[in-house]
Design an enzyme around this catalytic site. Structure first.
Site, PDB file in Angstrom:
ATOM      1  N   HIS A 387       0.685  -1.221   0.058  1.00 35.59           N
ATOM      2  CA  HIS A 387      -0.081   0.028  -0.065  1.00 35.59           C
ATOM      3  C   HIS A 387       0.769   1.310   0.094  1.00 35.59           C
ATOM      4  CE1 HIS A 387      -3.536   2.583   1.722  1.00 35.59           C
ATOM      5  NE2 HIS A 387      -2.519   3.086   1.920  1.00 35.59           N
ATOM      6  N   GLU A 388       1.809   1.260   0.978  1.00 35.15           N
ATOM      7  CA  GLU A 388       2.554   2.606   0.992  1.00 35.15           C
ATOM      8  C   GLU A 388       3.541   2.804  -0.088  1.00 35.15           C
ATOM      9  OE1 GLU A 388       2.373   5.053   3.361  1.00 35.15           O
ATOM     10  OE2 GLU A 388       0.506   3.805   3.892  1.00 35.15           O
ATOM     11  N   HIS A 391       1.736   4.403  -2.933  1.00 33.89           N
ATOM     12  CA  HIS A 391       1.810   5.937  -2.921  1.00 33.89           C
ATOM     13  C   HIS A 391       3.108   6.542  -3.581  1.00 33.89           C
ATOM     14  CE1 HIS A 391      -1.799   6.487  -0.492  1.00 33.89           C
ATOM     15  NE2 HIS A 391      -1.314   5.895   0.410  1.00 33.89           N
ATOM     16  N   GLU A 420      -5.814   6.843  -1.878  1.00 32.89           N
ATOM     17  CA  GLU A 420      -5.870   5.847  -1.132  1.00 32.89           C
ATOM     18  C   GLU A 420      -6.323   4.430  -1.699  1.00 32.89           C
ATOM     19  OE1 GLU A 420      -4.405   5.477   2.057  1.00 32.89           O
ATOM     20  OE2 GLU A 420      -3.956   7.511   1.985  1.00 32.89           O
ATOM     21  N   HIS A 484      -9.509   7.938   3.555  1.00 32.70           N
ATOM     22  CA  HIS A 484      -9.819   6.326   3.679  1.00 32.70           C
ATOM     23  C   HIS A 484     -11.161   6.182   3.568  1.00 32.70           C
ATOM     24  CE1 HIS A 484      -5.847   7.566   5.545  1.00 32.70           C
ATOM     25  NE2 HIS A 484      -5.516   6.496   4.943  1.00 32.70           N
TER      26      HIS A 484
END
Length: 591
Positions: A387-388, A391, A420, A484
């Site tokens: 996920h990160e 980004h 997100e 989110h």
């Protein structure tokens, strides 16, 4: 959460290499070799000329300068050139655009962030740089750097402003940095955004504390993989070596390391552009060079417990390399920025930090050890890393940004929510790509965090997430929903596109995806759905893309790959309609 596009524009924008996608089914073949803006001067010049020649459509006018940050060439010869803009020599925040060209460099269209002129009413500042720095330091409660003049074209109008980076901010977790934009005429704070992408938002942390809930991820190890052999003695060092790691969450894993001497190994992967994990040793470091290297005399890493400092590094290194592998083997993307540069991580970041970050200043992942209260273990779970790091991919492409940030650091707005969502979509795909039996792949996010609801978010039925209040469908309120919570709209559309609606069991997990109007949606498969969303991100999204723009972007991507009359194109349309994103309810420009 994520760092803002504004800081990326104001500093230096690196030209990244291009990523292309196959015209047929996704995952079938990697992208063709990348061409940088430097080596592909003809497409860049053609696109720049087209931008000025088609000014009514592109919004590019006198005083504007375009700097290419990406050139993407498709198998059929179409080209897409991404630009950031300056006006009268000043960086433009929210002025990014993509020019689309045909095989013979003919202008095909534009995707632009600002739907208005970027020329400010005045170029004379009333505030001095020192005054702007003082205001930025006060609002961010930290040490202000030098103020730089910019044109802020976000929010429906262009204005002269100062941009200031504030370090050691008391309003940011672990004393991180923030980017503050101050109106150069009135002194009003136009934006105040953290520079790091925190996995645990202030809103979620507050909710967990109010519920008295703690997150204690389940750990466990598996049997060692077969055939782990260290590198044989070599006449020259360094050389590639194959080691084994015992992680917190992923069991026993194979790690490619660097052998620096006969009995000396470094946790650095030479086969993945020297991707490396280091130890911050409890300091709040934002400079990777200051981290302590992890070394071993046996090429065996970690013990499966936090008592060994290297164990957390095993999870971090494994998660990062698995993420890089997913992007490379799926899309031919060579690193997070697609520039053949490895990713980096520092574990044991700060003291009692219950979070994980994508940090733009460091250009790496930062992992705290947990606060010992609510988060009892480091957040080095595989889908958190996927996920990160996504980004970082978004920052290197569309650079989607929130529309506003409140005083507590919570971010709002559809572009931020889409960011997100994409991080969740591709983060779940990292799990599918790794296919680790100790971390089985699924459409759940944060399922190993030990939360009472058994996951943090989920793509099939987002509103089952009660912690963040995630939504299933679009409504006008989504424009100012916490990012989110709002991410559910596009995550739900993606799941419906991939798997379809209704009851099903995939990999032992039961799903039941509803639709806004009760319609039945037939999925086209995860491979095709993921390829469509990736193509949309890299070619048809910009910093202000909202959910209706994302619908258009994915339809264009589907048309490129499969044709405008294809089953895949129709499925994209049906998936968005099923989350109430349609042509008919598209908000008016400027809302």
């Amino acid at each position: 959460m994520r760092r803002p596009h504004i800081r990326r524009v104001a500093i230096a924008v690196a030209v990244t290499t291009a990523a292309t996608l196959p015209m047929g089914p996704a995952f079938a073949a990697p992208d063709s070799p990348a061409r940088t803006a430097t080596s592909a001067s003809s497409p860049v010049e053609a696109a720049r000329a087209a931008a000025f020649a088609h000014a009514p459509a592109t919004g590019v006018g006198p005083g504007d300068t375009l700097r290419a940050t990406d050139v993407m060439t498709d198998p059929d010869g179409k080209q897409h050139v991404r630009f950031v803009r300056s006006h009268q020599g000043l960086p433009v925040l929210g002025g990014d655009l993509v020019i689309h060209l045909g095989k013979q460099s003919a202008y095909l269209g534009v995707t632009r962030a600002a739907d208005h002129a970027v020329k400010p009413a005045t170029t004379e500042a009333k505030l001095t740089p020192r005054q702007a720095e003082q205001k930025a330091a006060a609002v961010a409660q930290g040490d202000a750097g030098s103020a730089a003049l910019v044109v802020d074209a976000r929010g429906g109008a262009a204005a002269l402003a100062y941009q200031v980076r504030v370090t050691d901010s008391n309003t940011t977790e672990a004393g991180g940095s923030r980017t503050v934009v101050v109106d150069a005429q009135s002194g009003r704070i136009r934006s105040n955004t953290p520079d790091s992408d925190e996995f645990i938002s202030p809103h979620l942390e507050k909710t967990l504390r109010e519920k008295g809930e703690t997150a204690s991820p389940v750990t466990g190890v598996a049997t060692p993989p077969a055939g782990l052999l260290g590198a044989t003695a070599a006449a020259r060092y360094p050389v590639k070596a194959t080691g084994s790691g015992t992680s917190l969450f992923a069991g026993k894993v194979t790690l490619t390391t660097t052998q620096t001497a006969r009995t000396s190994f470094l946790l650095k992967d030479p086969t993945r552009w020297n991707t490396e994990t280091r130890d911050a040793k409890g300091a709040e470091l934002e400079a990777f060079s200051r981290g302590t290297k992890f070394t071993s005399t046996t090429n065996k890493w970690g013990t499966g417990t936090t008592a060994n400092r290297t164990t957390t590094a095993v999870d971090a290194q494994y998660g990062i390399t698995q993420t890089l592998d997913f992007y490379k083997k799926t899309f031919g993307r060579k690193g997070i920025k697609n520039n053949s540069t490895g990713a980096r991580a520092m574990v044991h970041f700060g003291r009692k930090v219950g979070n994980a970050f994508w940090d733009s200043t460091c250009g790496c992942m930062l992992y705290g050890d947990g606060d010992g209260d609510m988060f009892k273990k480091p957040l080095v779970v595989l889908d958190v890393t996927g996920h990160e790091l996504t980004h970082g991919v978004v920052d290197a492409t569309a650079a989607l940004e929130p529309t506003r940030v409140d005083a507590h650091g919570n971010q709002y707005g559809e572009p931020g929510a889409l960011n997100e969502s994409l991080a969740d979509i591709f983060g779940s795909n990292v799990e599918f790509s790794a296919n680790n039996p100790k971390n089985p792949p699924n459409y759940l996010m944060g399922e190993k965090l030990g939360l009472a609801q058994k996951f943090l978010r989920r793509l099939d039925h987002p509103s089952l997430d009660k912690l963040e209040g995630t939504i299933d469908y679009w409504s006008p309120a989504a424009y100012d929903t916490e990012v989110h919570a709002g991410s559910g709209v596009s995550s739900h559309a993606y799941y419906l596109l991939a798997e379809g609606s209704g009851h099903k069991t995939i990999g032992g997990v039961k799903y039941d995806s509803p639709t806004y109007d009760g319609s039945l949606v037939t999925g086209i498969g995860r491979a095709k759905a993921t390829a469509i969303f990736y193509r949309a991100l890299t070619r048809y999204m910009v910093s202000t893309t909202d959910f209706h723009d994302a619908r258009t972007a994915t339809l264009k991507a589907a048309a490129d790959m499969y044709g405008a009359t294809s089953t895949e194109y129709q499925a994209v349309d049906a998936a968005w309609a099923a989350v109430n994103v349609t042509t008919a309810n598209t908000p008016a420009a400027g809302r």
